[in-house]
Design an enzyme around this catalytic site. Structure first.
Site: not given
Length: 185
Positions: A136, A164, A183
């Protein structure tokens, strides 16, 4: 867990082999090896895992053929875990960063871990070392990580970010020592 662990391995190898540097240099500058940029192998490296959940355990299995010495810093790493998974418990987060060639961030994002990885930790990684985050983004102080990355003394692999999608003007973009993925893990 296996897919994320595989992506962590990708980033480790990408960093050690300087894939971003070579991709940018070959595409933009027509570069070819000249002895000026060293690459490194994963075999026999010391790998530190911050967090020891399912992803870290899968990554440990993927690293076995490379003969890596594994250590982990997590609340649930004790003698039974050490024996079962062939991992050594790091005495502190500082020790994890200082004693390993590669550190992989896999701690869960909870109030206690938000921003826990500071500039002080990142500066404990030896020159030529690797920091990978597939956990994370907010576990790491990203401003500090950017400062350290811009110096070029360590390689960085990032699949997760505090914000993000990663903004188009992010200063992480274009750094030859930083491997970026959106991601995907």
């Amino acid at each position: 867990s296996r897919i994320v662990a595989e992506w962590a391995l990708f980033h480790i190898l990408s960093c050690l082999r300087r894939a971003t540097y070579w991709t940018l240099a070959m595409h933009r500058e027509g570069a070819w090896k000249d002895g000026g940029t060293e690459t490194a192998s994963l075999f026999g490296r010391r790998v530190g895992l911050h967090g020891f959940g399912q992803i870290a355990r899968e990554l440990g299995r993927l690293l076995q053929p490379f003969g890596c010495a594994l250590s982990a810093f997590a609340p649930d790493v004790g003698p039974d875990t050490e024996r079962a998974f062939g991992v050594r418990a790091a005495s502190s987060l500082e020790a994890l960063f200082a004693e390993n060639d590669i550190v992989v961030e896999l701690a869960p994002l909870i109030p206690e871990t938000t921003g826990i990885v500071t500039e002080r930790h990142l500066r404990l990684i030896r020159p030529g070392g690797v920091f990978v985050n597939v956990g994370r983004g907010a576990v790491v102080d990203e401003d500090a990580l950017l400062r350290v990355a811009q110096e070029g003394r360590i390689m960085v692999g990032l699949d997760v970010f505090t914000v993000e999608p990663l903004p188009p003007d992010s200063q992480f973009r274009g750094l030859p020592n930083v491997s970026l993925t959106p991601h995907l893990a």
